[in-house]
Scaffold this motif. Structure first.
Motif, mmCIF file in Angstrom:
data_model
loop_
_atom_site.group_PDB
_atom_site.id
_atom_site.type_symbol
_atom_site.label_atom_id
_atom_site.label_comp_id
_atom_site.label_asym_id
_atom_site.label_seq_id
_atom_site.Cartn_x
_atom_site.Cartn_y
_atom_site.Cartn_z
ATOM 1 N N LEU A 290 42.899 47.742 7.016
ATOM 2 C CA LEU A 290 43.280 46.792 5.663
ATOM 3 C C LEU A 290 43.583 47.563 4.406
ATOM 4 N N TYR A 291 44.461 46.556 3.757
ATOM 5 C CA TYR A 291 45.013 47.358 2.220
ATOM 6 C C TYR A 291 44.441 45.951 1.393
ATOM 7 N N ASN A 292 43.595 45.902 0.334
ATOM 8 C CA ASN A 292 43.107 44.741 -0.196
ATOM 9 C C ASN A 292 44.041 45.284 -1.657
ATOM 10 N N ASN B 275 45.896 61.212 -0.767
ATOM 11 C CA ASN B 275 45.600 59.428 -1.813
ATOM 12 C C ASN B 275 47.092 59.065 -1.699
ATOM 13 N N MET B 276 47.491 60.295 -3.382
ATOM 14 C CA MET B 276 48.069 59.776 -3.910
ATOM 15 C C MET B 276 49.307 60.354 -2.981
ATOM 16 N N LEU B 277 49.444 60.791 -2.346
ATOM 17 C CA LEU B 277 50.870 61.299 -1.701
ATOM 18 C C LEU B 277 51.103 60.568 -0.827
ATOM 19 N N ARG B 278 50.211 60.135 -0.127
ATOM 20 C CA ARG B 278 50.390 59.367 1.687
ATOM 21 C C ARG B 278 51.057 57.692 0.646
ATOM 22 N N VAL B 279 50.128 57.612 -0.823
ATOM 23 C CA VAL B 279 51.423 56.200 -1.294
ATOM 24 C C VAL B 279 52.301 56.483 -1.346
ATOM 25 N N ALA B 280 52.823 58.063 -2.548
ATOM 26 C CA ALA B 280 53.753 57.863 -2.578
ATOM 27 C C ALA B 280 55.067 58.341 -1.022
ATOM 28 N N THR C 50 57.438 52.530 0.382
ATOM 29 C CA THR C 50 59.139 52.178 1.909
ATOM 30 C C THR C 50 58.540 51.593 2.428
ATOM 31 N N ALA C 51 57.439 51.328 2.891
ATOM 32 C CA ALA C 51 57.029 51.191 4.118
ATOM 33 C C ALA C 51 55.213 50.263 4.109
ATOM 34 N N THR C 52 54.267 51.278 4.814
ATOM 35 C CA THR C 52 53.135 50.606 4.383
ATOM 36 C C THR C 52 52.806 49.718 3.280
ATOM 37 N N PHE C 53 52.719 50.843 1.722
ATOM 38 C CA PHE C 53 52.718 49.607 1.370
ATOM 39 C C PHE C 53 54.109 49.348 0.293
ATOM 40 N N SER C 54 55.421 49.181 1.180
ATOM 41 C CA SER C 54 56.381 47.831 0.009
ATOM 42 C C SER C 54 55.959 46.522 -0.055
ATOM 43 N N THR C 55 56.421 46.070 -0.875
ATOM 44 C CA THR C 55 56.538 45.214 -0.905
ATOM 45 C C THR C 55 57.664 44.498 -1.809
ATOM 46 N N ASN C 56 57.469 42.788 -2.267
ATOM 47 C CA ASN C 56 58.727 42.519 -2.477
ATOM 48 C C ASN C 56 58.586 41.325 -3.996
#
Length: 106
Positions: free
Chosen positions: A11-13, A51-56, A60-66
Motif C-alpha cells: 500500500l502507498y498512502n 528509498n529515494m532512489l527507488r521512487v526515482a 513512471t511505474a509504481t509511483f506514476s500519477t495523472n
C-alpha cells in the motif's frame, strides 16, 4: 475504504483526500510514513537514500500519477479554483506549479 489491504498487497498512502476512516493498522501507518521524518532520515541515511532512489527509478511505474490540470499559484487562489478543489472528487488531482503563468481549465 481508505487503506484497505490484504495479505501480499503493498500500500502507498499518498494523502488524505479520502475522509472515510482508514482501515490501515497502526503498524501499517508507521511503516508507510516513518521514513519521511527528518529525524529518521538523519539516523538512517543509507535506507533513506535507497528509498529515494527507488521512487526515482519507479516514478513512471509504481509511483506514476495523472493530473486533471496543472495550475499556477495565481490561479490556485481564486474563488473558482478553491470551489473546484473543495469538492475533493475521486480521480481529480491538480498539480500546483508556482511558475505556471497560463490559466488551466479546472
Amino acid at each position: 475504504r481508505a487503506g484497505q489491504t490484504r495479505a501480499g498487497v503493498q500500500l502507498y498512502n499518498y494523502g488524505a483526500l479520502d475522509t472515510s476512516p482508514s482501515t490501515m493498522t497502526t503498524e501499517q501507518k508507521q511503516r508507510a510514513g516513518f521514513w519521511l521524518l527528518p529525524m529518521w532520515q538523519a539516523q538512517n541515511k543509507k535506507a533513506f537514500t535507497q528509498n529515494m532512489l527507488r521512487v526515482a527509478d519507479e516514478i513512471t511505474a509504481t509511483f506514476s500519477t495523472n493530473y486533471t490540470a496543472e495550475v499556477g499559484l495565481e490561479q490556485a487562489v481564486t474563488v473558482q479554483a478553491l470551489q473546484v478543489y473543495g469538492k475533493q472528487e475521486t480521480g481529480k488531482k491538480y498539480l500546483l506549479n508556482p511558475q505556471a503563468t497560463t490559466l488551466s481549465k479546472l
